[in-house]
Write a protein that holds these residues in place. Structure first.
Motif, PDB file in Angstrom:
ATOM      1  N   ARG A 199     -66.790  -0.563 -35.080  1.00 15.07           N
ATOM      2  CA  ARG A 199     -65.797  -1.443 -34.470  1.00 15.07           C
ATOM      3  C   ARG A 199     -65.839  -1.386 -32.947  1.00 15.07           C
ATOM      4  O   ARG A 199     -65.051  -2.042 -32.275  1.00 15.07           O
ATOM      5  CB  ARG A 199     -64.392  -1.150 -34.983  1.00 15.07           C
ATOM      6  CG  ARG A 199     -63.896   0.242 -34.815  1.00 15.07           C
ATOM      7  CD  ARG A 199     -62.505   0.429 -35.440  1.00 15.07           C
ATOM      8  NE  ARG A 199     -61.431   0.014 -34.565  1.00 15.07           N
ATOM      9  CZ  ARG A 199     -60.680  -1.062 -34.739  1.00 15.07           C
ATOM     10  NH1 ARG A 199     -60.892  -1.865 -35.772  1.00 15.07           N
ATOM     11  NH2 ARG A 199     -59.717  -1.364 -33.896  1.00 15.07           N
TER      12      ARG A 199
ATOM     13  N   HIS B   4     -59.377  -9.675 -38.207  1.00 13.37           N
ATOM     14  CA  HIS B   4     -58.014 -10.173 -38.315  1.00 13.37           C
ATOM     15  C   HIS B   4     -57.270  -9.306 -39.326  1.00 13.37           C
ATOM     16  O   HIS B   4     -57.886  -8.539 -40.078  1.00 13.37           O
ATOM     17  CB  HIS B   4     -58.007 -11.636 -38.771  1.00 13.37           C
ATOM     18  CG  HIS B   4     -58.765 -12.553 -37.855  1.00 13.37           C
ATOM     19  ND1 HIS B   4     -58.245 -13.022 -36.679  1.00 13.37           N
ATOM     20  CD2 HIS B   4     -60.019 -13.076 -37.944  1.00 13.37           C
ATOM     21  CE1 HIS B   4     -59.129 -13.797 -36.074  1.00 13.37           C
ATOM     22  NE2 HIS B   4     -60.217 -13.847 -36.827  1.00 13.37           N
ATOM     23  N   ALA B   5     -55.970  -9.423 -39.341  1.00  8.60           N
ATOM     24  CA  ALA B   5     -55.166  -8.640 -40.279  1.00  8.60           C
ATOM     25  C   ALA B   5     -55.536  -8.992 -41.712  1.00  8.60           C
ATOM     26  O   ALA B   5     -55.808 -10.156 -42.033  1.00  8.60           O
ATOM     27  CB  ALA B   5     -53.683  -8.904 -40.048  1.00  8.60           C
TER      28      ALA B   5
ATOM     29  N   PRO C  49     -57.501   0.109 -39.217  1.00  6.01           N
ATOM     30  CA  PRO C  49     -57.017   0.078 -37.826  1.00  6.01           C
ATOM     31  C   PRO C  49     -56.635  -1.333 -37.415  1.00  6.01           C
ATOM     32  O   PRO C  49     -56.819  -2.292 -38.167  1.00  6.01           O
ATOM     33  CB  PRO C  49     -58.224   0.591 -37.031  1.00  6.01           C
ATOM     34  CG  PRO C  49     -59.403   0.274 -37.892  1.00  6.01           C
ATOM     35  CD  PRO C  49     -58.928   0.395 -39.311  1.00  6.01           C
ATOM     36  N   ASP C  50     -56.116  -1.462 -36.203  1.00  7.26           N
ATOM     37  CA  ASP C  50     -55.697  -2.771 -35.710  1.00  7.26           C
ATOM     38  C   ASP C  50     -56.888  -3.722 -35.610  1.00  7.26           C
ATOM     39  O   ASP C  50     -58.017  -3.286 -35.333  1.00  7.26           O
ATOM     40  CB  ASP C  50     -55.051  -2.627 -34.329  1.00  7.26           C
ATOM     41  CG  ASP C  50     -53.720  -1.893 -34.389  1.00  7.26           C
ATOM     42  OD1 ASP C  50     -53.100  -1.888 -35.467  1.00  7.26           O
ATOM     43  OD2 ASP C  50     -53.314  -1.340 -33.353  1.00  7.26           O
ATOM     44  N   PRO C  51     -56.654  -5.013 -35.807  1.00  4.96           N
ATOM     45  CA  PRO C  51     -57.740  -5.992 -35.704  1.00  4.96           C
ATOM     46  C   PRO C  51     -58.359  -6.014 -34.303  1.00  4.96           C
ATOM     47  O   PRO C  51     -57.658  -5.813 -33.302  1.00  4.96           O
ATOM     48  CB  PRO C  51     -57.055  -7.323 -36.022  1.00  4.96           C
ATOM     49  CG  PRO C  51     -55.835  -6.953 -36.804  1.00  4.96           C
ATOM     50  CD  PRO C  51     -55.393  -5.644 -36.255  1.00  4.96           C
TER      51      PRO C  51
END
Length: 208
Positions: free
Chosen positions: A111, A133-134, A142-144
Protein backbone atom coordinates in the motif's frame (compact mmCIF):
# COMPACT_ATOMS: atom_id res chain seq x y z
CA UNK A 1 4.92 -16.59 -16.23
CA UNK A 2 1.59 -16.43 -18.10
CA UNK A 3 0.29 -13.05 -19.15
CA UNK A 4 -1.81 -11.46 -16.42
CA UNK A 5 -5.48 -10.66 -16.91
CA UNK A 6 -6.81 -7.27 -15.89
CA UNK A 7 -9.94 -8.36 -14.00
CA UNK A 8 -9.23 -10.22 -10.77
CA UNK A 9 -12.09 -12.01 -9.05
CA UNK A 10 -11.51 -12.94 -5.42
CA UNK A 11 -13.79 -15.73 -4.27
CA UNK A 12 -16.35 -14.64 -1.69
CA UNK A 13 -16.84 -17.57 0.67
CA UNK A 14 -18.79 -15.75 3.35
CA UNK A 15 -21.99 -17.51 4.47
CA UNK A 16 -24.73 -17.31 1.87
CA UNK A 17 -22.37 -16.65 -1.04
CA UNK A 18 -21.86 -18.92 -4.03
CA UNK A 19 -18.42 -18.20 -5.48
CA UNK A 20 -18.69 -20.88 -8.16
CA UNK A 21 -21.95 -19.48 -9.51
CA UNK A 22 -20.34 -16.04 -9.77
CA UNK A 23 -17.33 -17.56 -11.50
CA UNK A 24 -19.48 -19.43 -14.00
CA UNK A 25 -21.21 -16.17 -14.90
CA UNK A 26 -17.99 -14.17 -15.28
CA UNK A 27 -15.86 -16.68 -17.18
CA UNK A 28 -17.64 -16.58 -20.58
CA UNK A 29 -17.47 -12.78 -20.47
CA UNK A 30 -13.93 -12.22 -19.26
CA UNK A 31 -12.21 -15.41 -20.46
CA UNK A 32 -8.40 -14.98 -20.40
CA UNK A 33 -8.72 -11.48 -18.92
CA UNK A 34 -9.98 -13.10 -15.72
CA UNK A 35 -7.70 -13.98 -12.82
CA UNK A 36 -9.44 -15.91 -10.06
CA UNK A 37 -7.89 -15.71 -6.63
CA UNK A 38 -9.19 -18.47 -4.39
CA UNK A 39 -9.55 -16.97 -0.93
CA UNK A 40 -11.29 -18.79 1.90
CA UNK A 41 -12.20 -17.73 5.41
CA UNK A 42 -9.51 -18.15 8.06
CA UNK A 43 -11.41 -20.96 9.76
CA UNK A 44 -11.84 -22.98 6.55
CA UNK A 45 -10.00 -26.28 6.51
CA UNK A 46 -7.28 -27.07 4.02
CA UNK A 47 -9.58 -29.72 2.57
CA UNK A 48 -12.26 -27.09 1.95
CA UNK A 49 -9.72 -24.77 0.35
CA UNK A 50 -8.41 -27.60 -1.80
CA UNK A 51 -11.86 -28.65 -3.00
CA UNK A 52 -12.80 -25.09 -3.96
CA UNK A 53 -9.48 -24.42 -5.67
CA UNK A 54 -9.63 -27.72 -7.54
CA UNK A 55 -13.03 -26.82 -8.96
CA UNK A 56 -11.92 -23.29 -9.83
CA UNK A 57 -8.89 -24.57 -11.75
CA UNK A 58 -11.12 -26.93 -13.73
CA UNK A 59 -13.61 -24.16 -14.56
CA UNK A 60 -10.87 -21.71 -15.58
CA UNK A 61 -8.93 -24.04 -17.85
CA UNK A 62 -11.25 -24.04 -20.93
CA UNK A 63 -11.34 -20.24 -20.94
CA UNK A 64 -7.62 -19.65 -20.48
CA UNK A 65 -8.32 -17.87 -17.20
CA UNK A 66 -5.71 -17.87 -14.45
CA UNK A 67 -6.26 -19.39 -11.02
CA UNK A 68 -4.23 -18.29 -8.00
CA UNK A 69 -4.60 -19.32 -4.36
CA UNK A 70 -4.43 -16.79 -1.55
CA UNK A 71 -2.11 -17.60 1.38
CA UNK A 72 -2.32 -21.42 1.26
CA UNK A 73 0.48 -22.04 -1.18
CA UNK A 74 0.51 -25.78 -0.55
CA UNK A 75 -3.05 -25.82 -1.89
CA UNK A 76 -1.92 -23.87 -4.97
CA UNK A 77 0.70 -26.53 -5.64
CA UNK A 78 -1.71 -29.38 -4.96
CA UNK A 79 -4.27 -28.21 -7.53
CA UNK A 80 -1.68 -27.08 -10.10
CA UNK A 81 -2.79 -23.46 -9.91
CA UNK A 82 -0.79 -20.84 -11.81
CA UNK A 83 0.50 -19.42 -8.54
CA UNK A 84 -0.56 -17.65 -5.39
CA UNK A 85 -0.93 -14.38 -3.54
CA UNK A 86 0.48 -13.45 -0.13
CA UNK A 87 -0.61 -10.67 2.18
CA UNK A 88 1.26 -8.82 4.89
CA UNK A 89 0.66 -11.55 7.48
CA UNK A 90 1.36 -14.50 5.19
CA UNK A 91 4.71 -15.98 4.19
CA UNK A 92 7.34 -13.39 3.23
CA UNK A 93 7.46 -12.84 -0.51
CA UNK A 94 10.91 -14.40 -0.89
CA UNK A 95 9.78 -17.52 0.99
CA UNK A 96 6.61 -17.71 -1.10
CA UNK A 97 8.67 -17.49 -4.28
CA UNK A 98 10.86 -20.33 -3.01
CA UNK A 99 7.79 -22.47 -2.36
CA UNK A 100 6.09 -21.80 -5.70
CA UNK A 101 9.16 -21.77 -7.93
CA UNK A 102 10.48 -19.30 -10.44
CA UNK A 103 7.81 -19.79 -13.11
CA UNK A 104 4.72 -19.26 -10.94
CA UNK A 105 2.64 -16.11 -10.73
CA UNK A 106 3.15 -14.55 -7.29
CA UNK A 107 1.13 -11.60 -6.09
CA UNK A 108 1.90 -9.58 -2.98
CA UNK A 109 -0.06 -6.94 -1.12
CA UNK A 110 1.38 -3.43 -0.78
CA UNK A 111 0.00 0.00 0.00
CA UNK A 112 3.04 2.27 -0.13
CA UNK A 113 6.06 2.56 -2.42
CA UNK A 114 8.72 1.25 -0.04
CA UNK A 115 6.90 -2.00 0.65
CA UNK A 116 6.06 -2.32 -3.03
CA UNK A 117 9.69 -2.02 -4.13
CA UNK A 118 10.75 -4.56 -1.50
CA UNK A 119 8.07 -7.03 -2.58
CA UNK A 120 9.11 -6.83 -6.22
CA UNK A 121 12.78 -7.25 -5.29
CA UNK A 122 11.80 -10.37 -3.33
CA UNK A 123 10.05 -11.93 -6.31
CA UNK A 124 6.50 -10.58 -6.64
CA UNK A 125 5.07 -10.81 -10.17
CA UNK A 126 2.37 -8.23 -9.48
CA UNK A 127 1.08 -6.16 -6.57
CA UNK A 128 -2.39 -5.94 -5.07
CA UNK A 129 -2.66 -2.34 -3.90
CA UNK A 130 -5.28 -0.94 -1.54
CA UNK A 131 -7.79 -0.73 -0.16
CA UNK A 132 -8.47 2.04 -2.65
CA UNK A 133 -11.93 2.75 -1.29
CA UNK A 134 -13.88 1.67 1.76
CA UNK A 135 -15.08 -1.93 1.64
CA UNK A 136 -17.02 -4.24 3.95
CA UNK A 137 -15.92 -7.54 2.42
CA UNK A 138 -12.92 -7.93 4.72
CA UNK A 139 -12.58 -6.80 8.32
CA UNK A 140 -9.62 -5.01 9.87
CA UNK A 141 -8.39 -3.21 6.78
CA UNK A 142 -6.44 0.07 7.01
CA UNK A 143 -7.81 3.37 5.75
CA UNK A 144 -8.35 3.67 1.98
CA UNK A 145 -5.45 5.08 -0.02
CA UNK A 146 -7.50 6.37 -2.97
CA UNK A 147 -6.25 6.72 -6.54
CA UNK A 148 -3.40 8.91 -5.30
CA UNK A 149 -2.06 6.01 -3.23
CA UNK A 150 -2.25 3.74 -6.27
CA UNK A 151 -0.35 6.34 -8.28
CA UNK A 152 2.46 6.45 -5.71
CA UNK A 153 2.92 2.67 -5.82
CA UNK A 154 2.55 2.34 -9.59
CA UNK A 155 5.20 4.97 -10.10
CA UNK A 156 7.69 3.07 -7.96
CA UNK A 157 7.56 -0.39 -9.58
CA UNK A 158 7.59 -1.97 -13.03
CA UNK A 159 5.20 -4.87 -12.38
CA UNK A 160 1.40 -4.79 -12.84
CA UNK A 161 -0.48 -2.98 -10.08
CA UNK A 162 -3.92 -4.35 -9.30
CA UNK A 163 -6.15 -1.93 -7.41
CA UNK A 164 -8.43 -3.49 -4.80
CA UNK A 165 -11.01 -2.31 -2.32
CA UNK A 166 -14.44 -0.90 -3.08
CA UNK A 167 -13.86 -1.13 -6.83
CA UNK A 168 -16.80 -0.50 -9.16
CA UNK A 169 -16.93 0.08 -12.90
CA UNK A 170 -17.47 3.79 -12.25
CA UNK A 171 -14.27 3.98 -10.23
CA UNK A 172 -12.10 2.09 -12.72
CA UNK A 173 -11.19 5.05 -14.99
CA UNK A 174 -9.63 7.02 -12.12
CA UNK A 175 -7.70 3.95 -10.98
CA UNK A 176 -6.45 3.27 -14.50
CA UNK A 177 -5.43 6.92 -14.85
CA UNK A 178 -3.47 6.51 -11.62
CA UNK A 179 -1.46 3.69 -13.16
CA UNK A 180 -3.39 0.57 -12.17
CA UNK A 181 -2.98 -2.24 -14.69
CA UNK A 182 -6.17 -3.90 -13.49
CA UNK A 183 -8.58 -4.23 -10.59
CA UNK A 184 -9.59 -6.90 -8.11
CA UNK A 185 -13.16 -7.26 -6.91
CA UNK A 186 -15.11 -9.27 -4.38
CA UNK A 187 -18.45 -7.69 -3.59
CA UNK A 188 -18.81 -5.95 -6.95
CA UNK A 189 -19.44 -9.38 -8.49
CA UNK A 190 -20.58 -11.55 -5.57
CA UNK A 191 -23.32 -9.06 -4.65
CA UNK A 192 -24.34 -8.21 -8.23
CA UNK A 193 -27.82 -9.11 -9.41
CA UNK A 194 -26.27 -9.96 -12.80
CA UNK A 195 -22.59 -10.91 -12.36
CA UNK A 196 -22.08 -11.43 -16.10
CA UNK A 197 -23.27 -7.93 -16.90
CA UNK A 198 -21.17 -6.45 -14.09
CA UNK A 199 -18.10 -8.32 -15.34
CA UNK A 200 -18.70 -6.90 -18.80
CA UNK A 201 -19.01 -3.39 -17.38
CA UNK A 202 -15.78 -3.76 -15.42
CA UNK A 203 -13.94 -5.10 -18.47
CA UNK A 204 -15.30 -2.30 -20.61
CA UNK A 205 -14.02 0.27 -18.13
CA UNK A 206 -10.63 -1.48 -17.99
CA UNK A 207 -10.10 -1.56 -21.73
CA UNK A 208 -11.56 1.74 -22.91
Amino acid sequence: MPSLGRLHLITDTRPGRDPLAVLRAALPVARAELVVQVRVLDDATDREAYELAHRVVALCRPYGATCLVNDRLHVALAVDAAGGHVGADDLPVAAARHVLGAAAVLGATAREPGAAVAAVAAGASYLGVGPCHATATKAGLPDPIGPQGVRAVAGAVDVPVIAIGGVTAARVPALRAAGAYGVAVVGALSEAADPARTAAELLGALTC
